[in-house]
Write an enzyme that holds these catalytic residues in place. Structure first.
Site, mmCIF file in Angstrom:
data_model
loop_
_atom_site.group_PDB
_atom_site.id
_atom_site.type_symbol
_atom_site.label_atom_id
_atom_site.label_comp_id
_atom_site.label_asym_id
_atom_site.label_seq_id
_atom_site.Cartn_x
_atom_site.Cartn_y
_atom_site.Cartn_z
ATOM 1 C CE LYS A 1 -4.471 -1.372 1.764
ATOM 2 N NZ LYS A 1 -5.531 -1.082 2.721
ATOM 3 C CE LYS B 1 -5.775 -7.213 -2.302
ATOM 4 N NZ LYS B 1 -6.190 -6.712 -1.075
ATOM 5 C CE LYS C 1 -14.197 1.010 -6.209
ATOM 6 N NZ LYS C 1 -15.220 1.653 -5.432
HETATM 7 P P1 TYM Z 1 -10.887 -4.837 3.492
HETATM 8 O O1 TYM Z 1 -11.845 -3.742 3.784
HETATM 9 O O2 TYM Z 1 -9.735 -4.543 2.601
HETATM 10 O O3 TYM Z 1 -11.652 -6.076 2.871
HETATM 11 C C1 TYM Z 1 -12.815 -6.617 3.498
HETATM 12 C C2 TYM Z 1 -12.820 -8.125 3.366
HETATM 13 O O4 TYM Z 1 -12.841 -8.492 1.978
HETATM 14 C C3 TYM Z 1 -11.805 -9.422 1.728
HETATM 15 N N1 TYM Z 1 -11.323 -9.239 0.342
HETATM 16 C C4 TYM Z 1 -11.226 -10.211 -0.562
HETATM 17 N N2 TYM Z 1 -11.506 -11.524 -0.498
HETATM 18 C C5 TYM Z 1 -11.316 -12.266 -1.600
HETATM 19 N N3 TYM Z 1 -10.852 -11.754 -2.784
HETATM 20 C C6 TYM Z 1 -10.558 -10.442 -2.896
HETATM 21 N N4 TYM Z 1 -10.126 -9.952 -4.061
HETATM 22 C C7 TYM Z 1 -10.744 -9.600 -1.747
HETATM 23 N N5 TYM Z 1 -10.556 -8.284 -1.517
HETATM 24 C C8 TYM Z 1 -10.909 -8.075 -0.221
HETATM 25 C C9 TYM Z 1 -10.725 -9.091 2.746
HETATM 26 O O5 TYM Z 1 -9.856 -10.174 2.952
HETATM 27 C C10 TYM Z 1 -11.574 -8.778 3.970
HETATM 28 O O6 TYM Z 1 -11.940 -9.955 4.651
HETATM 29 N N6 TYM Z 1 -8.127 -4.936 7.689
HETATM 30 C C11 TYM Z 1 -9.335 -5.415 7.056
HETATM 31 C C12 TYM Z 1 -10.581 -5.028 7.821
HETATM 32 C C13 TYM Z 1 -10.533 -5.332 9.267
HETATM 33 C C14 TYM Z 1 -10.799 -6.585 9.877
HETATM 34 C C15 TYM Z 1 -10.667 -6.366 11.260
HETATM 35 C C16 TYM Z 1 -11.147 -7.817 9.367
HETATM 36 C C17 TYM Z 1 -10.262 -4.450 10.266
HETATM 37 N N7 TYM Z 1 -10.349 -5.065 11.451
HETATM 38 C C18 TYM Z 1 -10.857 -7.406 12.179
HETATM 39 C C19 TYM Z 1 -11.326 -8.867 10.301
HETATM 40 C C20 TYM Z 1 -11.183 -8.644 11.668
HETATM 41 C C21 TYM Z 1 -9.443 -4.841 5.661
HETATM 42 O O7 TYM Z 1 -8.835 -3.859 5.357
HETATM 43 O O8 TYM Z 1 -10.347 -5.469 4.859
#
Ligand code: TYM
Length: 327
Positions: A112, A195, A198
């Site tokens: 990032k 992957k 967005k």
């Molecule tokens: P975030 O907001 O980037 O993504 C949310 C969830 O979507 C999943 N994801 C994907 N899964 C499969 N293929 C993809 N291309 C793909 N893109 C995104 C992510 O793995 C995620 O599960 N740090 C985390 C949010 C968070 C969190 C937490 C999650 C904050 N605190 C505590 C679990 C527990 C994040 O940025 O996800």
């Protein structure tokens, strides 16, 4: 009852990767688990956000949770910044158990911050995995359902929990990760080696949950495919494999059945079928999301924050006492 916790950043519209990798699992887990699902706005501000858009996205992501099947009567839904214990526990973990050596291994920070170089990245972006650990550990979470890109952060959470327990005595549950076998890594439509995201440079990388039928059709038509013309599910054909996975997860058809349906047909027919499957999923979702009012969402979030706040407060008392604060 075992506990589950997960969250999504309100940094824009959700895409199929978020749904298939994470939220689809949450929906099926909410009957079996004491479930908490968070809108992680403190994580979203680790990169710059427009205040008005952020406010809108927080409400819209909450609506999406509900429209995708998270039932506020079964699962607790709340916004991270409404419960100050998240930021507070993050600081306590920063000082007691998170080490620079752990943090420097985190690949997402490298990815990032990579574009502009880490010099300009926020300190929050570097510390983001510790905040995620705080989210998880505050609620005595047993299982964390996420996509594959978050596994490293859950592993760090396990390390921090174990280390804290060792120094200060049993305090935190060491959580397990739960992945969806096929949905854990939905790949970009324009590049099956990366992957779906967005933050991809081209909008032809992803399908958002708010895309119209026309846009879905355009994006699927442009999606890259592999050499050959047969519709086969194989590691040698990563682009097609990704499309068949999406088809399978949204239609509940097995990949074998999909292959059979397209014997003797080519990419054109397959892509038409996939477009229909996606549109048939998105249309009722979009109708539902548009029928949920901001007021209803705020009500759900208020209740959610109160419930989460009480749980978090209890945990914080325990943690502060163990660390040596006067409570
Ligand atoms: P975030 O907001 O980037 O993504 C949310 C969830 O979507 C999943 N994801 C994907 N899964 C499969 N293929 C993809 N291309 C793909 N893109 C995104 C992510 O793995 C995620 O599960 N740090 C985390 C949010 C968070 C969190 C937490 C999650 C904050 N605190 C505590 C679990 C527990 C994040 O940025 O996800």
């Amino acid at each position: 009852m075992k506990k589950t916790f997960s969250g999504v950043q309100p940094s824009g519209e959700l895409h199929l990767g978020n749904y298939l990798g994470a939220i689809k699992n949450w929906v099926s887990m909410q009957d079996e688990y004491d479930a908490t699902f968070c809108i992680v706005d403190l994580h979203a501000i680790t990169v710059s956000q427009n205040p008005e858009e952020l406010r809108r996205h927080i409400l819209d992501v909450t609506k999406a949770y509900i429209a995708l099947g998270i039932d506020p009567d079964k699962s607790n839904i709340f916004v991270q910044s409404d419960v100050s214990a998240h930021a507070e526990l993050c600081w306590l973990l920063n000082c007691t158990v998170a080490r620079m050596g752990d943090m420097e291994k985190m690949t997402q920070f490298k990815d990032k911050s990579g574009k502009d170089g880490s010099e300009r990245a926020s300190v929050g972006l570097f510390d983001y995995p510790v905040l995620m650990a705080a989210d998880i550990l505050l609620y005595d979470t047993d299982v964390v359902p996420v996509g594959e890109d978050q596994v490293q952060h859950v592993e760090l959470t396990r390390t921090l929990a174990r280390r804290f327990n060792k120094i200060f005595g049993d305090t935190f549950i060491v959580p397990d990760v739960k992945l969806n076998k096929e949905g854990k890594r939905v790949m970009g439509l324009d590049d099956p080696t990366k992957k779906m995201s967005k933050s991809a440079t081209s909008e032809y990388n992803y399908i958002t949950l708010m895309d119209s039928a026309d846009i879905v059709s355009k994006k699927i038509r442009k999606a890259v495919t592999d050499s050959g013309s047969e519709i086969v599910y194989s590691d040698d054909k990563p682009a097609l494999k990704n499309l068949i996975n999406i088809y399978s997860l949204l239609s509940n058809k097995s990949t074998d059945d999909i292959e059979n349906d397209y014997v003797g047909k080519g990419y054109g027919d397959f892509k038409d079928g996939l477009t229909d499957v996606i549109v048939n999923f998105l249309t009722p979702f979009q109708e539902k999301i548009n029928s949920i009012s901001d007021d209803k969402v705020k009500e759900v979030l208020n209740e959610g924050a109160q419930k989460a706040g009480k749980q978090a407060e209890q945990k914080m008392q325990e943690v502060k006492e163990k660390i040596g604060f006067v409570v």
